[in-house]
Design a protein around this motif. Structure first.
Motif, PDB file in Angstrom:
ATOM      1  N   ALA A 622       1.031  -1.214  -0.012  1.00 41.59           N
ATOM      2  CA  ALA A 622       0.123  -0.014   0.082  1.00 41.59           C
ATOM      3  C   ALA A 622       0.938   1.195   0.071  1.00 41.59           C
ATOM      4  CB  ALA A 622      -0.995   0.039   1.213  1.00 41.59           C
ATOM      5  N   ALA A 623       0.698   2.482  -0.641  1.00 44.84           N
ATOM      6  CA  ALA A 623       1.257   3.559  -0.694  1.00 44.84           C
ATOM      7  C   ALA A 623       0.135   4.921  -0.585  1.00 44.84           C
ATOM      8  CB  ALA A 623       2.081   3.582  -1.982  1.00 44.84           C
ATOM      9  N   VAL A 624       0.642   5.813  -0.346  1.00 48.61           N
ATOM     10  CA  VAL A 624      -0.374   6.996   0.071  1.00 48.61           C
ATOM     11  C   VAL A 624       0.858   8.006  -0.479  1.00 48.61           C
ATOM     12  CG1 VAL A 624       0.188   7.385   2.512  1.00 48.61           C
ATOM     13  CG2 VAL A 624      -1.729   8.528   1.576  1.00 48.61           C
ATOM     14  N   ASP A 625       0.552   9.331  -1.073  1.00 49.94           N
ATOM     15  CA  ASP A 625       1.198  10.388  -1.299  1.00 49.94           C
ATOM     16  C   ASP A 625       0.675  11.447  -0.151  1.00 49.94           C
ATOM     17  OD1 ASP A 625       2.422   9.369  -3.576  1.00 49.94           O
ATOM     18  OD2 ASP A 625       0.698  10.218  -5.052  1.00 49.94           O
ATOM     19  N   VAL A 626       1.785  11.909   0.388  1.00 50.00           N
ATOM     20  CA  VAL A 626       1.723  13.170   1.586  1.00 50.00           C
ATOM     21  C   VAL A 626       1.933  14.143   1.058  1.00 50.00           C
ATOM     22  CG1 VAL A 626       2.319  13.270   3.812  1.00 50.00           C
ATOM     23  CG2 VAL A 626       2.137  10.974   3.073  1.00 50.00           C
ATOM     24  N   ARG A 627       1.177  15.381   1.200  1.00 49.90           N
ATOM     25  CA  ARG A 627       1.532  16.792   0.876  1.00 49.90           C
ATOM     26  C   ARG A 627       1.830  17.446   2.271  1.00 49.90           C
ATOM     27  NH1 ARG A 627       2.750  14.155  -2.852  1.00 49.90           N
ATOM     28  NH2 ARG A 627       1.794  14.108  -5.124  1.00 49.90           N
ATOM     29  N   GLY A 628       2.982  18.156   2.208  1.00 48.97           N
ATOM     30  CA  GLY A 628       3.250  19.066   3.436  1.00 48.97           C
ATOM     31  C   GLY A 628       4.106  18.141   4.414  1.00 48.97           C
ATOM     32  N   ALA A 646       0.151  -0.439  11.513  1.00 50.91           N
ATOM     33  CA  ALA A 646       0.372   0.715  11.011  1.00 50.91           C
ATOM     34  C   ALA A 646       1.655   1.265  10.357  1.00 50.91           C
ATOM     35  CB  ALA A 646       0.041   2.079  12.011  1.00 50.91           C
ATOM     36  N   ALA A 647       2.065   1.795   9.393  1.00 52.58           N
ATOM     37  CA  ALA A 647       3.333   2.127   8.996  1.00 52.58           C
ATOM     38  C   ALA A 647       3.226   3.677   9.009  1.00 52.58           C
ATOM     39  CB  ALA A 647       3.633   1.763   7.487  1.00 52.58           C
ATOM     40  N   VAL A 648       4.259   4.237   9.953  1.00 52.68           N
ATOM     41  CA  VAL A 648       4.119   5.676  10.463  1.00 52.68           C
ATOM     42  C   VAL A 648       5.207   6.450  10.026  1.00 52.68           C
ATOM     43  CG1 VAL A 648       3.856   7.017  12.669  1.00 52.68           C
ATOM     44  CG2 VAL A 648       2.863   4.784  12.538  1.00 52.68           C
ATOM     45  N   TYR A 649       4.975   7.541   9.757  1.00 48.38           N
ATOM     46  CA  TYR A 649       6.006   8.733   9.536  1.00 48.38           C
ATOM     47  C   TYR A 649       5.879   9.876  10.485  1.00 48.38           C
ATOM     48  CZ  TYR A 649       8.327  12.969   7.599  1.00 48.38           C
ATOM     49  OH  TYR A 649       9.266  14.007   7.372  1.00 48.38           O
ATOM     50  N   LEU A 650       6.951  10.231  11.328  1.00 45.01           N
ATOM     51  CA  LEU A 650       6.494  11.230  12.259  1.00 45.01           C
ATOM     52  C   LEU A 650       7.519  12.492  11.564  1.00 45.01           C
ATOM     53  CD1 LEU A 650       7.258   9.661  15.639  1.00 45.01           C
ATOM     54  CD2 LEU A 650       5.047  10.267  14.848  1.00 45.01           C
ATOM     55  N   LEU A 684       4.593   7.487   0.897  1.00 44.69           N
ATOM     56  CA  LEU A 684       4.909   6.603   2.161  1.00 44.69           C
ATOM     57  C   LEU A 684       4.199   5.154   1.394  1.00 44.69           C
ATOM     58  CD1 LEU A 684       5.614   6.390   5.091  1.00 44.69           C
ATOM     59  CD2 LEU A 684       3.424   6.785   5.616  1.00 44.69           C
ATOM     60  N   SER A 685       5.040   4.085   1.687  1.00 48.58           N
ATOM     61  CA  SER A 685       4.484   2.877   1.436  1.00 48.58           C
ATOM     62  C   SER A 685       5.028   1.791   2.351  1.00 48.58           C
ATOM     63  CB  SER A 685       5.157   2.360  -0.055  1.00 48.58           C
ATOM     64  OG  SER A 685       6.439   2.524  -0.093  1.00 48.58           O
ATOM     65  N   ALA A 686       4.217   0.699   2.318  1.00 43.63           N
ATOM     66  CA  ALA A 686       4.348  -0.311   3.128  1.00 43.63           C
ATOM     67  C   ALA A 686       4.098  -1.648   2.622  1.00 43.63           C
ATOM     68  CB  ALA A 686       3.842  -0.109   4.560  1.00 43.63           C
ATOM     69  N   GLU A 687       4.714  -2.639   3.129  1.00 48.00           N
ATOM     70  CA  GLU A 687       4.325  -4.109   2.514  1.00 48.00           C
ATOM     71  C   GLU A 687       4.347  -5.157   3.720  1.00 48.00           C
ATOM     72  OE1 GLU A 687       6.220  -7.287  -0.635  1.00 48.00           O
ATOM     73  OE2 GLU A 687       7.285  -5.513  -0.197  1.00 48.00           O
ATOM     74  N   ALA A 694       7.505  -4.187   6.113  1.00 42.84           N
ATOM     75  CA  ALA A 694       8.460  -3.246   6.097  1.00 42.84           C
ATOM     76  C   ALA A 694       7.913  -2.047   5.534  1.00 42.84           C
ATOM     77  CB  ALA A 694       9.606  -3.584   4.912  1.00 42.84           C
ATOM     78  N   ILE A 695       8.660  -0.654   5.886  1.00 43.72           N
ATOM     79  CA  ILE A 695       7.921   0.484   5.662  1.00 43.72           C
ATOM     80  C   ILE A 695       9.236   1.431   4.596  1.00 43.72           C
ATOM     81  CG2 ILE A 695       8.777   1.634   7.807  1.00 43.72           C
ATOM     82  CD1 ILE A 695       6.528   3.735   7.299  1.00 43.72           C
ATOM     83  N   SER A 696       8.519   2.162   3.575  1.00 44.29           N
ATOM     84  CA  SER A 696       9.463   2.830   2.947  1.00 44.29           C
ATOM     85  C   SER A 696       9.015   4.419   2.678  1.00 44.29           C
ATOM     86  CB  SER A 696       9.762   2.245   1.514  1.00 44.29           C
ATOM     87  OG  SER A 696      10.735   3.045   0.927  1.00 44.29           O
ATOM     88  N   ILE A 697       9.899   5.302   2.471  1.00 43.70           N
ATOM     89  CA  ILE A 697       9.433   6.935   2.161  1.00 43.70           C
ATOM     90  C   ILE A 697      10.321   7.286   1.235  1.00 43.70           C
ATOM     91  CG2 ILE A 697      10.795   7.844   4.152  1.00 43.70           C
ATOM     92  CD1 ILE A 697       8.403   9.605   4.393  1.00 43.70           C
ATOM     93  N   THR A 698       9.799   8.134   0.035  1.00 41.59           N
ATOM     94  CA  THR A 698      10.754   8.722  -0.945  1.00 41.59           C
ATOM     95  C   THR A 698      10.006   9.994  -1.077  1.00 41.59           C
ATOM     96  OG1 THR A 698      11.757   8.332  -3.055  1.00 41.59           O
ATOM     97  CG2 THR A 698       9.311   7.310  -2.661  1.00 41.59           C
ATOM     98  N   ASP A 699      10.912  10.694  -1.649  1.00 45.08           N
ATOM     99  CA  ASP A 699      10.419  12.154  -2.010  1.00 45.08           C
ATOM    100  C   ASP A 699      11.037  12.197  -3.619  1.00 45.08           C
ATOM    101  OD1 ASP A 699      13.408  12.677  -1.884  1.00 45.08           O
ATOM    102  OD2 ASP A 699      12.984  14.279  -0.512  1.00 45.08           O
TER     103      ASP A 699
END
Length: 717
Positions: A622-628, A646-650, A684-687, A694-699
């Motif tokens: 699953a993935a979600v685009d985060v703005r801001g 939950a796959a979390v970004y702080l 933000l994505s997770a598998e 696992a969780i991953s984040i990219t810009d």
């Protein structure tokens, strides 16, 4: 001098001999040697006259220095770069001596047909991309060095020298770092026992003149290394010798060394623990460095001058470097006079690994200058009863997976050639003998690991820290420092900078490192594993349609454990995609603050969990685009507000992790990973697969992925 059984490989034709000169002869494989004499007597031949032999073939010319053989004799040695006919004539600084000027002749050289790798492929040089070494015919040359600083002295007997050479050859060593007489740590230069061998001391007292007999006995050791397919990396002198003998005499010493050994496959190391930075850099350096090395600022420039002299004097241009003392500054005032870097990350225990990686990374990442990088001295095994075999393994792999062209090992007892029947140097570093040092386990383990590396096209390897998680710290961002403008802040308290870049990043070298060739081979090294370690590494970024065969290698025993085939799985079917437009915007349920959905976005004021209806899966991506720059999380396997994954970004602290919530209680952060350079617009994505996630984040520019972690919520939701 004891004679060796040498292979004669050249056919020689000569016309026009000098007085009392024997005909030129091929006395050693690939080396043309000729000794001639002067009828004119000199009170001090070594200091009174220099003689060169000028050889020519086609349009090429080589001015080859000769060495004083003793008495009235001089010898020339030359390794012709190719077969064919060469002409020659003599020139000397005494133009009135007809025996040493104008003598002309011709020699014919045939090709080498033996099996010695060094002679068959030709002497090592820097590769065209300046990242590694290669033989003269372009075959890659791998540097695995050992340290025998006093190996040309009789501290190490001739029989011992042969035994040590055989041991290192069997273990896979290809280079030996050795000093041409003027060794470190002696107090009675140049007549101290550390300067002497069966032929006497290397120079006469007060450096009046050189002693050819010392080098007669050194010759057979250098030649024995080459016979054993090991390249001597010859150090001219240790740093304090320049202060004791002066620049002019050190140049004479180097001319003699070049004349005797320039015909062999060698590396030149200008000096040991050299510290001669540009004036503008020197002014930034802690004065304690100069006090420790006994250097007056006004005397800077001598080593740089000697390095230029070596480049100008060596007719065949062997690769030149200096053995560096400082982790913070350039060792010479003119960086262009060296061909490669030879680092000394220190003997400071485990922190030396951090310095090693920092030096390699920051030099590798330079955009204006590219040179082969070699770790030439780090944590000798058992020095201070530290730097044991585990340290040796970490030092080796941290080196080779962070951009190095080679690595040099050192063993206490062996590097100073300690023996039970010879006096110690004035500084006693160990009670081990050279033979005890020879048998320490680190040399065996570095040997088997280098043999593993050399099964692959190691010269094409590039550091790829993004291939593994968790990962050790790297400093590989491009740097635009130009020639002679490079200043590092790596170790506290020694240079001008008290804060190091490594420390500012909370550097950690105990985590995995990766390097290799995309689509062909990957090597992942885990410095620690299990009991107190980070656990198994996660391999990232596998290429589509590439199948790897994986195995685990025990770097202490050389045992291989087959792991089978590994490849990137094909993409599954798309279950749901929501752009928050049209009818799909209402198919969600809020638990907490009410969300607004539409116009291409989902937003809320306050904390909420928002769940898409109609999807219930155990395994998915699953993935979600985060703005801001806001906190965000992907909720997976949702059962109710008290039970989900939950796959979390702080946003504060820029950290990602997995959260396994059960019966209203949050787990500790799982696989917590820093994402320090992530931008404000990100994906933000997770598998999740079974009990792993696992969780991953990219810009788009920076990507961070957690390790794969075990989770307890394993049912569909």
């Amino acid at each position: 001098m004891n004679k060796l059984k040498w292979l004669v490989v050249f056919l020689i034709m000569l016309t026009g001999a000098a007085a009392k000169a024997a005909e030129p002869a091929a006395t050693y494989s690939r080396v043309f040697e000729w000794t001639f004499e002067s009828r004119k007597a000199y009170a001090d031949p070594f200091n009174d006259v220099d003689v060169d032999v000028i050889l020519s073939k086609d349009a090429a010319t080589w001015r080859v220095p000769t060495f004083w053989r003793g008495g009235s004799g001089w010898t020339v040695r030359f390794a012709p770069p190719s077969p064919g006919e060469y002409t020659y004539h003599l020139e000397s600084t005494d133009k009135t001596n007809p025996d040493l000027n104008g003598q002309e002749g011709r020699i014919r050289i045939t090709a080498y047909t033996g099996t010695n790798t060094l002679l068959r492929h030709g002497p090592p040089r820097v590769s065209s991309n300046k990242r590694y070494f290669e033989y003269a015919d372009g075959t890659p040359f791998y540097w695995l060095g050992d340290t025998w600083w006093t190996g040309l002295s009789d501290r190490l007997s001739w029989e011992g020298f042969q035994k040590l050479t055989a041991d290192r050859k069997a273990k896979g060593f290809t280079v030996v770092q050795i000093v041409a007489g003027l060794v470190p740590g002696e107090e009675q230069a140049p007549s101290d026992p550390g300067y002497c061998n069966e032929g006497g001391c290397v120079w006469e007292p007060e450096f009046k003149r050189i002693n050819p007999r010392f080098f007669d006995y050194a010759d057979r050791r250098v030649q024995h290394l080459v016979n054993s397919e090991i390249v001597p990396a010859i150090v001219g002198a240790w740093y304090e010798k320049l202060l004791e003998m002066g620049v002019a005499k050190l140049k004479k010493h180097w001319r003699y060394v070049i004349a005797r050994y320039g015909a062999y496959p060698v590396f030149w190391v200008v000096g040991g623990e050299v510290f001669d930075p540009p004036a503008e850099a020197a002014r930034k350096v802690n004065p304690l460095w100069f006090q420790m090395l006994g250097i007056d600022m006004k005397d800077l420039g001598g080593w740089t001058d000697v390095a230029r002299y070596i480049r100008a004097t060596d007719p065949t241009h062997h690769p030149v470097t200096v053995h560096e003392v400082s982790a913070n500054d350039l060792p010479l005032q003119d960086e262009s006079v060296t061909d490669f870097c030879l680092f000394q990350p220190s003997h400071g225990g485990w922190r030396s690994i951090a310095v090693e990686i920092s030096q390699l990374n920051t030099h590798y990442a330079r955009t204006a200058v590219t040179k082969p990088l070699v770790v030439g001295e780090i944590g000798y095994e058992r020095l201070g009863e530290a730097h044991l075999e585990d340290f040796q393994r970490v030092a080796f792999w941290s080196c080779m997976l962070n951009g190095a062209a080679g690595f040099t090992y050192g063993a206490n007892g062996t590097w100073e050639s300690y023996t039970s029947d010879k006096p110690f140097h004035r500084e006693k570093w160990s009670l081990l003998t050279w033979e005890e040092g020879m048998n320490l386990p680190g040399s065996y383990q570095d040997g088997i690991n280098s043999k593993l590396l050399r099964q692959y096209e190691w010269w094409r390897f590039v550091p790829h820290p993004e291939w593994v998680m968790p990962r050790g710290t790297t400093l590989l961002e491009p740097r635009d420092e130009g020639v002679n403008q490079f200043h590092l802040a790596l170790s506290e308290g020694l240079g001008a900078d008290t804060e190091s870049e490594w420390k500012n990043r909370n550097g950690d070298f105990r985590l995995p490192y990766a390097a290799g060739i995309p689509g062909e081979v990957r090597i992942i090294y885990m410095p620690s594993l299990g009991f107190g370690g980070p656990g198994p590494a996660t391999i990232l970024g596998l290429e589509d349609h590439v199948r790897y065969h994986a195995y685990f290698w025990d770097p202490s025993l050389g045992v291989k454990f087959d792991l089978g085939a590994v490849e990137r799985p094909s993409s599954g079917e798309m279950i749901r995609e929501d752009k928050f437009e049209g009818e799909a915007v209402s198919n969600w349920t809020d638990y907490g603050a009410k969300t607004q959905r539409g116009g291409g976005r989902l937003s809320a004021s306050g904390e909420t969990v928002t769940v898409v209806n109609g999807v219930s899966e155990t395994n998915l991506v699953a993935a979600v685009d985060v703005r801001g720059d806001r906190n965000a999380a992907l909720v997976l396997r949702f059962h109710d507000a008290e039970n989900y994954l939950a796959a979390v970004y702080l946003a504060k602290g820029k950290t990602i992790y997995l959260l396994d919530r059960k019966k209203g209680m949050n787990s500790r952060p799982l696989g917590s990973t820093s994402a320090p350079d992530i931008g404000s617009n990100m994906r933000l994505s997770a598998e999740v697969r079974g009990n792993w996630a696992a969780i991953s984040i990219t810009d788009g520019q920076h990507t961070y992925t957690s390790e794969i972690v075990r989770v307890s919520n394993t049912t569909a939701g």
